[in-house]
Enzyme design. Structure first.
Site, PDB file in Angstrom:
ATOM      1  N   LYS A 180       0.882  -1.176   0.000  1.00 26.65           N
ATOM      2  CA  LYS A 180       0.000   0.000   0.000  1.00 26.65           C
ATOM      3  C   LYS A 180       0.915   1.221   0.000  1.00 26.65           C
ATOM      4  O   LYS A 180       1.425   1.623   1.036  1.00 26.65           O
ATOM      5  CB  LYS A 180      -0.883  -0.018   1.257  1.00 26.65           C
ATOM      6  CG  LYS A 180      -2.210   0.734   1.139  1.00 26.65           C
ATOM      7  CD  LYS A 180      -2.109   2.184   0.710  1.00 26.65           C
ATOM      8  CE  LYS A 180      -1.909   3.164   1.858  1.00 26.65           C
ATOM      9  NZ  LYS A 180      -1.677   4.541   1.389  1.00 26.65           N
ATOM     10  N   GLU A 255       8.991   1.431  11.514  1.00 23.97           N
ATOM     11  CA  GLU A 255      10.079   2.392  11.252  1.00 23.97           C
ATOM     12  C   GLU A 255       9.427   3.767  11.257  1.00 23.97           C
ATOM     13  O   GLU A 255       8.708   4.104  10.331  1.00 23.97           O
ATOM     14  CB  GLU A 255      10.710   2.146   9.871  1.00 23.97           C
ATOM     15  CG  GLU A 255      11.136   0.721   9.591  1.00 23.97           C
ATOM     16  CD  GLU A 255      12.506   0.400  10.137  1.00 23.97           C
ATOM     17  OE1 GLU A 255      13.133   1.291  10.734  1.00 23.97           O
ATOM     18  OE2 GLU A 255      12.939  -0.745   9.999  1.00 23.97           O
ATOM     19  N   CYS A 289      13.979  10.647   7.347  1.00 19.37           N
ATOM     20  CA  CYS A 289      13.716  10.222   8.731  1.00 19.37           C
ATOM     21  C   CYS A 289      14.963  10.343   9.608  1.00 19.37           C
ATOM     22  O   CYS A 289      14.863  10.616  10.794  1.00 19.37           O
ATOM     23  CB  CYS A 289      13.168   8.807   8.757  1.00 19.37           C
ATOM     24  SG  CYS A 289      14.203   7.620   7.913  1.00 19.37           S
ATOM     25  N   GLU A 387       8.856  16.633  15.040  1.00 20.51           N
ATOM     26  CA  GLU A 387       9.480  16.291  13.760  1.00 20.51           C
ATOM     27  C   GLU A 387       8.876  17.198  12.689  1.00 20.51           C
ATOM     28  O   GLU A 387       7.687  17.098  12.366  1.00 20.51           O
ATOM     29  CB  GLU A 387       9.221  14.822  13.394  1.00 20.51           C
ATOM     30  CG  GLU A 387       9.963  14.431  12.128  1.00 20.51           C
ATOM     31  CD  GLU A 387       9.623  13.032  11.611  1.00 20.51           C
ATOM     32  OE1 GLU A 387       8.435  12.670  11.606  1.00 20.51           O
ATOM     33  OE2 GLU A 387      10.552  12.328  11.199  1.00 20.51           O
TER      34      GLU A 387
HETATM   35  P1  NDP Z   1       2.288   8.555   7.291  1.00 18.17           P
HETATM   36  O1  NDP Z   1       2.365   7.877   8.600  1.00 18.17           O
HETATM   37  O2  NDP Z   1       1.347   9.671   7.120  1.00 18.17           O
HETATM   38  O3  NDP Z   1       1.917   7.514   6.144  1.00 18.17           O
HETATM   39  C1  NDP Z   1       2.679   6.371   5.882  1.00 18.17           C
HETATM   40  C2  NDP Z   1       1.809   5.346   5.192  1.00 18.17           C
HETATM   41  O4  NDP Z   1       0.796   4.887   6.092  1.00 18.17           O
HETATM   42  C3  NDP Z   1       1.063   5.887   3.981  1.00 18.17           C
HETATM   43  O5  NDP Z   1       0.995   4.873   2.998  1.00 18.17           O
HETATM   44  C4  NDP Z   1      -0.296   6.196   4.558  1.00 18.17           C
HETATM   45  O6  NDP Z   1      -1.314   6.296   3.602  1.00 18.17           O
HETATM   46  C5  NDP Z   1      -0.469   5.012   5.477  1.00 18.17           C
HETATM   47  N1  NDP Z   1      -1.479   5.188   6.527  1.00 18.17           N
HETATM   48  C6  NDP Z   1      -1.931   6.334   7.081  1.00 18.17           C
HETATM   49  N2  NDP Z   1      -2.873   6.071   8.033  1.00 18.17           N
HETATM   50  C7  NDP Z   1      -3.011   4.724   8.077  1.00 18.17           C
HETATM   51  C8  NDP Z   1      -3.824   3.837   8.838  1.00 18.17           C
HETATM   52  N3  NDP Z   1      -4.688   4.282   9.754  1.00 18.17           N
HETATM   53  N4  NDP Z   1      -3.712   2.508   8.616  1.00 18.17           N
HETATM   54  C9  NDP Z   1      -2.849   2.035   7.700  1.00 18.17           C
HETATM   55  N5  NDP Z   1      -2.058   2.826   6.937  1.00 18.17           N
HETATM   56  C10 NDP Z   1      -2.135   4.155   7.118  1.00 18.17           C
HETATM   57  O7  NDP Z   1       3.775   8.980   6.930  1.00 18.17           O
HETATM   58  P2  NDP Z   1       4.251   9.925   5.736  1.00 18.17           P
HETATM   59  O8  NDP Z   1       3.831   9.304   4.444  1.00 18.17           O
HETATM   60  O9  NDP Z   1       3.826  11.311   6.077  1.00 18.17           O
HETATM   61  O10 NDP Z   1       5.838   9.788   5.812  1.00 18.17           O
HETATM   62  C11 NDP Z   1       6.651  10.603   6.570  1.00 18.17           C
HETATM   63  C12 NDP Z   1       7.006   9.953   7.879  1.00 18.17           C
HETATM   64  O11 NDP Z   1       7.696   8.731   7.664  1.00 18.17           O
HETATM   65  C13 NDP Z   1       7.926  10.777   8.750  1.00 18.17           C
HETATM   66  O12 NDP Z   1       7.468  10.774  10.076  1.00 18.17           O
HETATM   67  C14 NDP Z   1       9.252  10.046   8.671  1.00 18.17           C
HETATM   68  O13 NDP Z   1      10.101  10.261   9.741  1.00 18.17           O
HETATM   69  C15 NDP Z   1       8.806   8.645   8.561  1.00 18.17           C
HETATM   70  N6  NDP Z   1       9.864   7.810   7.987  1.00 18.17           N
HETATM   71  C16 NDP Z   1      10.529   6.928   8.807  1.00 18.17           C
HETATM   72  C17 NDP Z   1      11.565   6.165   8.334  1.00 18.17           C
HETATM   73  C18 NDP Z   1      12.241   5.170   9.217  1.00 18.17           C
HETATM   74  O14 NDP Z   1      12.813   4.242   8.677  1.00 18.17           O
HETATM   75  N7  NDP Z   1      12.218   5.295  10.513  1.00 18.17           N
HETATM   76  C19 NDP Z   1      12.037   6.293   6.938  1.00 18.17           C
HETATM   77  C20 NDP Z   1      11.265   7.243   6.176  1.00 18.17           C
HETATM   78  C21 NDP Z   1      10.223   7.974   6.697  1.00 18.17           C
HETATM   79  P3  NDP Z   1      -1.647   7.778   2.994  1.00 18.17           P
HETATM   80  O15 NDP Z   1      -0.481   8.144   2.199  1.00 18.17           O
HETATM   81  O16 NDP Z   1      -2.864   7.589   2.198  1.00 18.17           O
HETATM   82  O17 NDP Z   1      -1.881   8.684   4.176  1.00 18.17           O
END
Ligand code: NDP
Length: 494
Positions: A180, A255, A289, A387
């Site tokens: 997804k 992550e 991240c 963040e």
């Molecule tokens: P989000 O948490 O908003 O979204 C991540 C994914 O989860 C998207 O595909 C999103 O869909 C989906 N999602 C959102 N809500 C739900 C739910 N209730 N149930 C299941 N899936 C859901 O993160 P971002 O896309 O904004 O990414 C940025 C974040 O990712 C930052 O906080 C960053 O630090 C973190 N990150 C962490 C890394 C690590 O390895 N620690 C590496 C890279 C990034 P949709 O897009 O439709 O909202």
């Protein structure tokens, strides 16, 4: 610069590109122009159910579940080769979709190909159990078996690289997958699906369901057929996913976000620390991240370091992500732009001096935030605790080692950390005292694929990467106990 025309994006289920089962399409915008680039099939619960059914079938009854390892790895190697052949094409799509500069997406896509090669090698060399001899009475041994159908949920900040980082070990260990992707960066996921078609991967082994997190993502997390969820994204989303996966007792890997410290002591190699601090926050448009969003400077070098930072932010090249000379491109979307710029107002209210580069006038249509520094920051300010996930560095002064360790750890997060000093003992001491999953001493964020990747505290639960992904997440260890002799068995009721 002329931008490529982008096709509409469908779901990929059971080896076919299909429309979503009823809920239509959503628009995908280009972050550089904010114009609609294409439409994306809006998957929902029924699409997830369909994909879960085929992924489960492909594992239980298809060739994938029982395939010989050598044959499976031939697919994995082939996928790596096909990605390598299409680095340029995928990098272009990724830059159009995310606003990440093309010079950086090219590197990320090459790394994505290496993810598959690496996990092919890793599974062949490390996916084996151990044997435990118990005197002459028993031999116990372990085997590692794939979980079944697994759900992978990815963010928008480095989509293709992060996706392959999960898909490669999941498939190499013998699982089947539903991906997804983030709604804001759907394009490269379908490119990966096209590559799976060319690699002739058996149907149902790899599936992509686009859609919103709250609907498609939520349905994936709650689906009983999914044996695990590997998630990368925000900490708050990770908490929701853990709660939602509890009823079906899924394995989860998290992550999450970060607010990583970079600490520069007075004896550090000044120029190298400066280069690393600048690159570590402004690369990937600051949407990284592991970015060093908090920079701690020893008092005695603070003025000189800040003077150099001011010069650097002024000269960083801001521009069209498709231009190879661009260093910083636009943020992913208007919503994120508003969030990031909101923190610039907060920084002023909290008493920081804000230093910024300049966005060229011709770029005004895009979601550009210039490289920004918050000077005179204090670690307890919101801008040092939240963040922000943009090209913004908070600069905090310190005097002693104890004080800087305390401040570095005074955060909800614990993903990465960077220590700059030429005192080798202090380097190790500080790295070991900072509560983060990954630390670098006198180095920027360069990561060997073998090391565990992940964070502590609010930055994650579990580790992926290296053999951790294959032995601790994407497989189930099974212990088999074999009696070698006639050990005593209680004879109750005889
Ligand atoms: P989000 O948490 O908003 O979204 C991540 C994914 O989860 C998207 O595909 C999103 O869909 C989906 N999602 C959102 N809500 C739900 C739910 N209730 N149930 C299941 N899936 C859901 O993160 P971002 O896309 O904004 O990414 C940025 C974040 O990712 C930052 O906080 C960053 O630090 C973190 N990150 C962490 C890394 C690590 O390895 N620690 C590496 C890279 C990034 P949709 O897009 O439709 O909202």
């Amino acid at each position: 610069m002329e931008h490529k025309k982008v096709e509409d994006v469908k779901l990929y289920i059971d080896g076919s590109f299909v429309d979503a089962g009823g809920s239509g399409y959503f628009n995908n915008l280009n972050p550089f122009t904010n114009e609609v680039m294409n439409r994306v099939a809006k998957g929902g619960k029924t699409d997830i159910e369909k994909a879960a059914h085929v992924a489960n079938e492909a594992f239980q009854n298809g060739p994938w579940g029982s395939m010989k390892q050598k044959e499976r790895m031939a697919y994995i190697d082939r996928i790596a080769d096909l990605i390598a052949e299409e680095v340029e094409e995928i990098a272009v799509l990724e830059s159009l979709d995310t606003g990440l500069p093309i010079s950086q997406t090219r590197k990320m896509v090459s790394r994505a190909s290496e993810n598959f090669r690496f996990y092919s090698r890793m599974v062949q060399s490390r996916m084996h159990g151990d044997a435990y001899q118990v005197d002459d009475e028993f031999i116990n041994y372990t085997v590692y078996q794939p979980l079944g159908a697994v759900g992978l949920i990815t963010p928008w900040n480095a989509p293709f690289m992060l996706t392959t980082w999960k898909v490669a070990p999941a498939l190499a260990t013998g699982n089947t997958v539903i991906l997804k992707p983030a709604e804001l960066s759907p394009l490269s996921a379908n490119k990966l699906a096209e590559i799976m078609v060319r690699a002739e991967l058996p149907k149902g082994v790899f599936n992509v369901v686009h859609g919103y997190g709250e609907t498609a993502g939520d349905a994936l997390v709650k689906n009983d057929k999914m044996k695990a969820i590997s998630f990368t994204g925000e900490t708050v989303t990770g908490k929701t996913i853990i709660k939602n996966s509890a009823d079906s007792l899924k394995k989860t890997s998290m992550e999450l976000g970060g607010k990583s410290p970079l600490i520069v002591f007075d004896d550090a190699d000044f120029e190298r620390a400066l280069d690393a601090a600048v690159w570590g926050i402004f690369s990937f448009n600051g949407e990284r991240c592991t970015a060093n969003s908090r920079v701690f400077l020893h008092k005695s070098i603070e003025d000189k370091f800040v003077e150099e930072l001011r010069k650097r932010v002024d000269k960083i090249s801001i521009g069209d992500p498709m231009n190879p000379a661009t260093e910083v491109g636009p943020l992913i979307d208007k919503g994120h732009f508003d969030k990031v710029t909101g923190y610039i107002d907060i920084a002023r209210e909290e008493g920081c001096e804000v230093v910024q580069g300049t966005v060229p006038g011709a770029m005004k249509a895009g979601n550009f935030v210039p490289p920004t520094i918050f000077l005179n920051a204090k670690n307890n300010m919101r801008v040092c605790q939240d963040e922000i996930f943009g090209p913004i560095m908070s600069v905090i002064a310190f005097e002693t080692e104890e004080e800087v360790i305390e401040m570095a750890n005074d955060t909800e997060y614990g993903l990465a950390g960077y220590v700059w000093t030429n005192d080798i003992k202090r380097g190790h001491r500080v790295a070991q005292a900072v509560d983060s999953g990954m630390l670098w001493i006198n180095a920027q964020n360069i990561r060997d694929l073998r090391i565990p990747f992940g964070g502590m505290k609010g930055s994650g639960v579990g580790r992926e990467g290296g053999h951790f992904a294959i032995l601790e997440f994407y497989t189930e260890p099974k212990a088999i106990h074999v009696a070698l002799g006639e050990h005593r068995i209680p004879q109750w009721g005889k």
